[in-house]
Design an enzyme around this catalytic site. Sequence first.
Site, PDB file in Angstrom:
ATOM      1  N   GLU A   1      -9.273   9.720  46.034  1.00 28.99           N
ATOM      2  CA  GLU A   1      -9.001  11.248  46.016  1.00 28.99           C
ATOM      3  C   GLU A   1      -9.709  11.771  47.192  1.00 28.99           C
ATOM      4  O   GLU A   1      -9.255  13.196  47.323  1.00 28.99           O
ATOM      5  CB  GLU A   1      -8.560  11.434  44.960  1.00 28.99           C
ATOM      6  CG  GLU A   1      -7.282  11.395  44.016  1.00 28.99           C
ATOM      7  CD  GLU A   1      -7.304  10.204  42.572  1.00 28.99           C
ATOM      8  OE1 GLU A   1      -7.943  10.870  41.432  1.00 28.99           O
ATOM      9  OE2 GLU A   1      -6.657   9.936  41.993  1.00 28.99           O
TER      10      GLU A   1
ATOM     11  N   GLY B   1      -7.510   5.273  35.366  1.00 24.68           N
ATOM     12  CA  GLY B   1      -7.493   7.099  35.145  1.00 24.68           C
ATOM     13  C   GLY B   1      -6.741   7.499  34.350  1.00 24.68           C
ATOM     14  O   GLY B   1      -7.238   7.376  32.862  1.00 24.68           O
ATOM     15  N   GLY B   2      -5.859   7.538  34.105  1.00 27.81           N
ATOM     16  CA  GLY B   2      -4.620   7.726  33.023  1.00 27.81           C
ATOM     17  C   GLY B   2      -4.271   7.386  31.610  1.00 27.81           C
ATOM     18  O   GLY B   2      -4.826   7.997  31.005  1.00 27.81           O
TER      19      GLY B   2
ATOM     20  N   ASN C   1     -12.551   6.832  34.501  1.00 21.99           N
ATOM     21  CA  ASN C   1     -12.745   8.131  35.483  1.00 21.99           C
ATOM     22  C   ASN C   1     -11.483   9.417  35.170  1.00 21.99           C
ATOM     23  O   ASN C   1     -10.280   9.099  35.253  1.00 21.99           O
ATOM     24  CB  ASN C   1     -12.230   7.493  36.440  1.00 21.99           C
ATOM     25  CG  ASN C   1     -11.844   8.673  37.640  1.00 21.99           C
ATOM     26  OD1 ASN C   1     -12.181   9.550  37.539  1.00 21.99           O
ATOM     27  ND2 ASN C   1     -11.798   8.298  38.758  1.00 21.99           N
ATOM     28  N   TRP C   2     -12.306   9.747  34.583  1.00 21.68           N
ATOM     29  CA  TRP C   2     -11.027  11.058  33.820  1.00 21.68           C
ATOM     30  C   TRP C   2     -10.524  12.260  34.226  1.00 21.68           C
ATOM     31  O   TRP C   2      -9.550  12.865  34.481  1.00 21.68           O
ATOM     32  CB  TRP C   2     -11.931  12.319  31.985  1.00 21.68           C
ATOM     33  CG  TRP C   2     -11.658  11.408  31.344  1.00 21.68           C
ATOM     34  CD1 TRP C   2     -11.461  10.208  31.195  1.00 21.68           C
ATOM     35  CD2 TRP C   2     -12.676  11.928  30.204  1.00 21.68           C
ATOM     36  NE1 TRP C   2     -12.161   9.636  29.511  1.00 21.68           N
ATOM     37  CE2 TRP C   2     -12.458  10.782  28.901  1.00 21.68           C
ATOM     38  CE3 TRP C   2     -13.463  13.130  29.849  1.00 21.68           C
ATOM     39  CZ2 TRP C   2     -13.437  10.578  27.959  1.00 21.68           C
ATOM     40  CZ3 TRP C   2     -14.137  13.028  28.684  1.00 21.68           C
ATOM     41  CH2 TRP C   2     -14.203  12.237  27.914  1.00 21.68           C
TER      42      TRP C   2
ATOM     43  N   HIS D   1     -14.595   7.551  45.979  1.00 20.53           N
ATOM     44  CA  HIS D   1     -13.067   7.106  45.200  1.00 20.53           C
ATOM     45  C   HIS D   1     -11.755   7.777  46.177  1.00 20.53           C
ATOM     46  O   HIS D   1     -11.892   9.108  46.864  1.00 20.53           O
ATOM     47  CB  HIS D   1     -12.481   8.100  44.353  1.00 20.53           C
ATOM     48  CG  HIS D   1     -11.829   8.010  42.683  1.00 20.53           C
ATOM     49  ND1 HIS D   1      -9.983   9.042  43.361  1.00 20.53           N
ATOM     50  CD2 HIS D   1     -11.428   7.715  41.720  1.00 20.53           C
ATOM     51  CE1 HIS D   1      -9.237   8.306  42.657  1.00 20.53           C
ATOM     52  NE2 HIS D   1      -9.818   7.062  41.544  1.00 20.53           N
TER      53      HIS D   1
HETATM   54  P1  PGA Z   1      -5.221   4.825  37.309  1.00 23.41           P
HETATM   55  O1  PGA Z   1      -6.455   5.853  38.189  1.00 23.41           O
HETATM   56  O2  PGA Z   1      -5.643   4.147  36.144  1.00 23.41           O
HETATM   57  O3  PGA Z   1      -4.604   6.377  36.500  1.00 23.41           O
HETATM   58  O4  PGA Z   1      -4.232   4.350  38.717  1.00 23.41           O
HETATM   59  C1  PGA Z   1      -7.372   4.688  38.960  1.00 23.41           C
HETATM   60  C2  PGA Z   1      -8.628   5.823  39.243  1.00 23.41           C
HETATM   61  O5  PGA Z   1      -7.847   6.299  39.942  1.00 23.41           O
HETATM   62  O6  PGA Z   1      -9.504   5.458  38.773  1.00 23.41           O
END
Ligand code: PGA
Length: 249
Positions: free
Chosen positions: A98, A234-235, A9-10, A96
């Site tokens: 966010e 993500g990161g 997930n960019w 998600h």
């Molecule tokens: P993260 O994010 O790996 O940076 O903790 C995961 C995500 O939000 O899907």
Amino acid sequence: MKRPVFAANWKMHHGPTDAREFMRAFLAHYPRQDDRTVLFLPPALALHVVGELTRERSDIVVGVQNIYWEDKGAFTGEISAPIARDAGARVVLVGHSERRHIFGETDEQTGLKCAAAARAGLTPMLCVGEQLEEREQGDTESVVLRQLRAGIAGLQPAQVAGMLFAYEPVWAIGTGRNATPADASAVHAAIRGALRVVVGDKAAKVPILYGGSVNRGNAAALVRAPEVDGVLVGGASLDAGGWAAIARA
Ligand code: PGA
């Protein structure tokens, strides 16, 4: 044997120019592997680049990070499920953390989005996860199962059986603090139990990914944990070499 899914997930990183450079480096580090699937969720405007460069790779799938639930109309700035599908997406993230916490997406809206995705032939990946206070109060399972039931409310059982799920505890996203494999397994088992009520034995085959501070050091142990069918990252998915190492975990 499970066939794990490694999902990148960019978020709001890597536009078309960076995406092209990333994919060239990634593909050089990551020859085809038939025992797993790699899913890229780039920003929508970079989807075509990732899709184009992976067209020959049946082990790589592309998707989008969000859709709107109406199929078309006067919704300036939004992307519908049919448009995402037409642009090459096969999967869409829904709910998600966010989206829920920064953009105020409600449980009900996740249900509308999952239904819209399914109508358009896009596979929804419904994300669920509790906040730290909820975990501390012992509410993890009730929160996660409430989000799950709302997300699938508008779908037929056969559609639910074709979905993907991600358990992402909010306190673990982007914090460097991941759930332990045992904690993840316990919540995944509860999710699978709730899915079994809807889809019966097919629940065993529904992929449930773990997400939240997955990195090179912890990915292998998480993917091997019982009930965990992959990771949503993500990161640590933003660097091509690092992401290739995680996807080979
Ligand atoms: P993260 O994010 O790996 O940076 O903790 C995961 C995500 O939000 O899907």
